[in-house]
Design a protein around this motif. Sequence first.
Motif, PDB file in Angstrom:
ATOM      1  N   SER A  74       0.811  -1.207   0.000  1.00  0.00           N
ATOM      2  CA  SER A  74       0.000   0.000   0.000  1.00  0.00           C
ATOM      3  C   SER A  74       0.848   1.263   0.000  1.00  0.00           C
ATOM      4  N   ASN A  75       2.159   1.111   0.050  1.00  0.00           N
ATOM      5  CA  ASN A  75       3.124   2.211   0.077  1.00  0.00           C
ATOM      6  C   ASN A  75       2.996   3.058   1.341  1.00  0.00           C
ATOM      7  N   ASP A  76       2.516   2.448   2.421  1.00  0.00           N
ATOM      8  CA  ASP A  76       2.548   3.109   3.724  1.00  0.00           C
ATOM      9  C   ASP A  76       2.700   2.053   4.816  1.00  0.00           C
ATOM     10  N   LEU A  77       3.184   2.507   5.972  1.00  0.00           N
ATOM     11  CA  LEU A  77       3.397   1.607   7.103  1.00  0.00           C
ATOM     12  C   LEU A  77       2.568   2.072   8.287  1.00  0.00           C
ATOM     13  N   ASN A  78       2.001   1.115   9.008  1.00  0.00           N
ATOM     14  CA  ASN A  78       1.328   1.466  10.254  1.00  0.00           C
ATOM     15  C   ASN A  78       2.372   1.534  11.364  1.00  0.00           C
ATOM     16  N   SER A  79       1.964   1.858  12.568  1.00  0.00           N
ATOM     17  CA  SER A  79       2.922   2.082  13.647  1.00  0.00           C
ATOM     18  C   SER A  79       3.690   0.817  14.030  1.00  0.00           C
ATOM     19  N   THR A  80       3.061  -0.343  13.980  1.00  0.00           N
ATOM     20  CA  THR A  80       3.757  -1.592  14.318  1.00  0.00           C
ATOM     21  C   THR A  80       4.828  -1.906  13.283  1.00  0.00           C
ATOM     22  N   ASP A  81       4.484  -1.774  12.006  1.00  0.00           N
ATOM     23  CA  ASP A  81       5.473  -2.008  10.948  1.00  0.00           C
ATOM     24  C   ASP A  81       6.601  -0.978  11.029  1.00  0.00           C
ATOM     25  N   PHE A  89      17.371   0.166  11.631  1.00  0.00           N
ATOM     26  CA  PHE A  89      18.217   1.352  11.662  1.00  0.00           C
ATOM     27  C   PHE A  89      18.733   1.630  13.081  1.00  0.00           C
ATOM     28  N   ASN A  90      18.641   0.619  13.956  1.00  0.00           N
ATOM     29  CA  ASN A  90      19.068   0.735  15.362  1.00  0.00           C
ATOM     30  C   ASN A  90      18.343   1.860  16.091  1.00  0.00           C
ATOM     31  N   ILE A  91      17.066   1.991  15.813  1.00  0.00           N
ATOM     32  CA  ILE A  91      16.200   2.937  16.518  1.00  0.00           C
ATOM     33  C   ILE A  91      15.200   2.086  17.286  1.00  0.00           C
ATOM     34  N   TYR A  92      15.292   2.126  18.597  1.00  0.00           N
ATOM     35  CA  TYR A  92      14.456   1.269  19.436  1.00  0.00           C
ATOM     36  C   TYR A  92      13.481   2.129  20.226  1.00  0.00           C
ATOM     37  N   MET A  93      12.183   1.865  20.011  1.00  0.00           N
ATOM     38  CA  MET A  93      11.119   2.597  20.690  1.00  0.00           C
ATOM     39  C   MET A  93       9.989   1.643  21.023  1.00  0.00           C
ATOM     40  N   SER A  94       9.276   1.972  22.081  1.00  0.00           N
ATOM     41  CA  SER A  94       8.054   1.226  22.371  1.00  0.00           C
ATOM     42  C   SER A  94       6.999   1.642  21.356  1.00  0.00           C
ATOM     43  N   ILE A  95       5.932   0.893  21.275  1.00  0.00           N
ATOM     44  CA  ILE A  95       4.885   1.196  20.295  1.00  0.00           C
ATOM     45  C   ILE A  95       4.237   2.551  20.596  1.00  0.00           C
ATOM     46  N   LYS A  96       4.108   2.891  21.890  1.00  0.00           N
ATOM     47  CA  LYS A  96       3.539   4.202  22.249  1.00  0.00           C
ATOM     48  C   LYS A  96       4.443   5.330  21.768  1.00  0.00           C
ATOM     49  N   GLN A  97       5.749   5.130  21.893  1.00  0.00           N
ATOM     50  CA  GLN A  97       6.685   6.153  21.416  1.00  0.00           C
ATOM     51  C   GLN A  97       6.608   6.300  19.907  1.00  0.00           C
ATOM     52  N   VAL A  98       6.525   5.193  19.193  1.00  0.00           N
ATOM     53  CA  VAL A  98       6.444   5.237  17.730  1.00  0.00           C
ATOM     54  C   VAL A  98       5.195   5.994  17.300  1.00  0.00           C
ATOM     55  N   ILE A  99       4.075   5.706  17.933  1.00  0.00           N
ATOM     56  CA  ILE A  99       2.826   6.392  17.599  1.00  0.00           C
ATOM     57  C   ILE A  99       2.955   7.889  17.851  1.00  0.00           C
ATOM     58  N   ARG A 100       3.487   8.245  19.012  1.00  0.00           N
ATOM     59  CA  ARG A 100       3.639   9.658  19.365  1.00  0.00           C
ATOM     60  C   ARG A 100       4.592  10.369  18.400  1.00  0.00           C
ATOM     61  N   VAL A 101       5.738   9.754  18.103  1.00  0.00           N
ATOM     62  CA  VAL A 101       6.735  10.360  17.225  1.00  0.00           C
ATOM     63  C   VAL A 101       6.201  10.486  15.796  1.00  0.00           C
ATOM     64  N   ALA A 102       5.540   9.454  15.290  1.00  0.00           N
ATOM     65  CA  ALA A 102       5.005   9.500  13.926  1.00  0.00           C
ATOM     66  C   ALA A 102       3.974  10.615  13.778  1.00  0.00           C
ATOM     67  N   GLU A 116      -7.846   9.134  15.736  1.00  0.00           N
ATOM     68  CA  GLU A 116      -7.314   8.072  16.595  1.00  0.00           C
ATOM     69  C   GLU A 116      -5.850   7.903  16.207  1.00  0.00           C
ATOM     70  N   GLU A 117      -4.943   8.421  17.031  1.00  0.00           N
ATOM     71  CA  GLU A 117      -3.529   8.463  16.661  1.00  0.00           C
ATOM     72  C   GLU A 117      -2.910   7.090  16.438  1.00  0.00           C
ATOM     73  N   THR A 118      -3.521   6.041  16.975  1.00  0.00           N
ATOM     74  CA  THR A 118      -2.968   4.703  16.766  1.00  0.00           C
ATOM     75  C   THR A 118      -3.166   4.237  15.323  1.00  0.00           C
ATOM     76  N   ASN A 119      -4.018   4.911  14.551  1.00  0.00           N
ATOM     77  CA  ASN A 119      -4.267   4.560  13.151  1.00  0.00           C
ATOM     78  C   ASN A 119      -3.349   5.313  12.193  1.00  0.00           C
ATOM     79  N   CYS A 120      -2.253   5.804  12.688  1.00  0.00           N
ATOM     80  CA  CYS A 120      -1.309   6.593  11.898  1.00  0.00           C
ATOM     81  C   CYS A 120      -0.607   5.717  10.858  1.00  0.00           C
TER      82      CYS A 120
END
Length: 189
Positions: A74-81, A89-102, A116-120
């Motif tokens: 689909s040419n996009d990634l959800n927060s888990t992907d 890329f040696n960037i380690y974050m929890s899923i909450k951090q990924v959602i917030r940062v994205a 709903e920010e989790t649907n980013c």
Amino acid sequence: PPTTAHDEEQQHEAASSASRPSEEALSPGQNTEVVEKMRVRRAPEAVKDGIFEQDILFIAYAKEIFCMFDKDESNDLNSTDLQHMFRHFNIYMSIKQVIRVANMYLRDTGNPTPCEETNCHLRFAQVTGLIVNIDSYNMRSAKDYRSLRALLDGVSPSLACDVFARFLFPVVVVLMFVVFYIMLALNAY
């Protein structure tokens, strides 16, 4: 004095001219077109934007990793992907951090974020922009690590093993002493 893109182009031309053959070195059957084709020139847009080969290599590698996680193409990634891609890329974050940062990155770049920010979802260009600027967004707080799972997701595997060993080693040493003194006591009688 700071160098401009024009100065960099001239330096690149000077360096590359030393490695290309002169017209005198050509065999009689070759013409000056061959020499002209051998010259390496950067596109004016690349010079203006300051894009180098190393940037293109990064983009090609990032695209390869992006395609690995874009399973539905689909040419996009959800927060888990995105979290899994970051690990390459040696960037380690929890899923909450990924959602917030994205979502922060989307807002900062003028893109809408979902209610709903989790649907980013981020497209490839957004993902590469985020990876390049990740240091600006990677702020960790104590509330990000309320569970062991969040803690392990937010740190590199080597750091997680190190923390585990720091707690486990003293326990093992004390346990060894206890077992040793019990064995001593049993053998004394």
